[in-house]
Motif scaffolding. Sequence first.
Motif, PDB file in Angstrom:
ATOM      1  N   VAL A 154       0.842  -1.191   0.000  1.00 23.00           N
ATOM      2  CA  VAL A 154       0.000   0.000   0.000  1.00 23.00           C
ATOM      3  C   VAL A 154       0.882   1.249   0.000  1.00 23.00           C
ATOM      4  CG1 VAL A 154      -1.703   1.311   1.325  1.00 23.00           C
ATOM      5  CG2 VAL A 154      -1.959  -1.152   1.080  1.00 23.00           C
ATOM      6  N   LEU A 201      -6.456   5.688   2.640  1.00 19.81           N
ATOM      7  CA  LEU A 201      -7.184   4.479   2.261  1.00 19.81           C
ATOM      8  C   LEU A 201      -8.038   4.718   1.020  1.00 19.81           C
ATOM      9  CD1 LEU A 201      -7.921   1.553   2.955  1.00 19.81           C
ATOM     10  CD2 LEU A 201      -9.740   2.457   4.403  1.00 19.81           C
ATOM     11  N   CYS A 222      -6.002   4.621  -2.216  1.00 22.93           N
ATOM     12  CA  CYS A 222      -5.482   3.333  -2.701  1.00 22.93           C
ATOM     13  C   CYS A 222      -6.599   2.395  -3.147  1.00 22.93           C
ATOM     14  CB  CYS A 222      -4.567   2.684  -1.667  1.00 22.93           C
ATOM     15  SG  CYS A 222      -5.326   2.204  -0.133  1.00 22.93           S
ATOM     16  N   GLN A 231      -1.816  -7.182  -3.625  1.00 19.21           N
ATOM     17  CA  GLN A 231      -2.148  -5.781  -3.398  1.00 19.21           C
ATOM     18  C   GLN A 231      -3.556  -5.645  -2.818  1.00 19.21           C
ATOM     19  OE1 GLN A 231      -1.517  -4.115  -7.281  1.00 19.21           O
ATOM     20  NE2 GLN A 231       0.553  -3.455  -6.765  1.00 19.21           N
ATOM     21  N   ARG A 250      -4.420  -3.961   0.819  1.00 22.32           N
ATOM     22  CA  ARG A 250      -5.381  -2.879   0.986  1.00 22.32           C
ATOM     23  C   ARG A 250      -6.471  -3.261   1.981  1.00 22.32           C
ATOM     24  NH1 ARG A 250     -10.039  -1.267   0.493  1.00 22.32           N
ATOM     25  NH2 ARG A 250     -10.604   0.870   0.087  1.00 22.32           N
ATOM     26  N   GLU A 275      -7.414  -1.473   5.423  1.00 22.45           N
ATOM     27  CA  GLU A 275      -8.789  -1.036   5.670  1.00 22.45           C
ATOM     28  C   GLU A 275      -9.274  -1.543   7.035  1.00 22.45           C
ATOM     29  OE1 GLU A 275     -13.034  -0.912   3.318  1.00 22.45           O
ATOM     30  OE2 GLU A 275     -11.673  -2.579   2.915  1.00 22.45           O
TER      31      GLU A 275
END
Length: 83
Positions: free
Chosen positions: A5, A49, A52, A67, A71, A75
């Motif tokens: 990230v 956040l 991304c 990825q 993420r 989160e």
Amino acid sequence: MPGKVADYLRTTELEGAERAALDQGMTVRRGQGYTLRVSAVPAVHRRLLARCQPLDGGQGLPAVPAQHKARREYENRVSALAP
């Protein structure tokens, strides 16, 4: 913040507070990758956040599973923060 990230966010346009938080983060090695420890208010984490979001494979871009997982982990950490 997972390293995947952080790597993605370093290549995007960020506002001043977001860029400063990312630049002041401390890198912690974790196995093959790393974690970036970022000290910032929850609002900055929520904006990072949101930036991304493409890692989820939206907008016609393919989703890379590593990825996407990074993420999702970020989160989960951000959602656990107090508002």
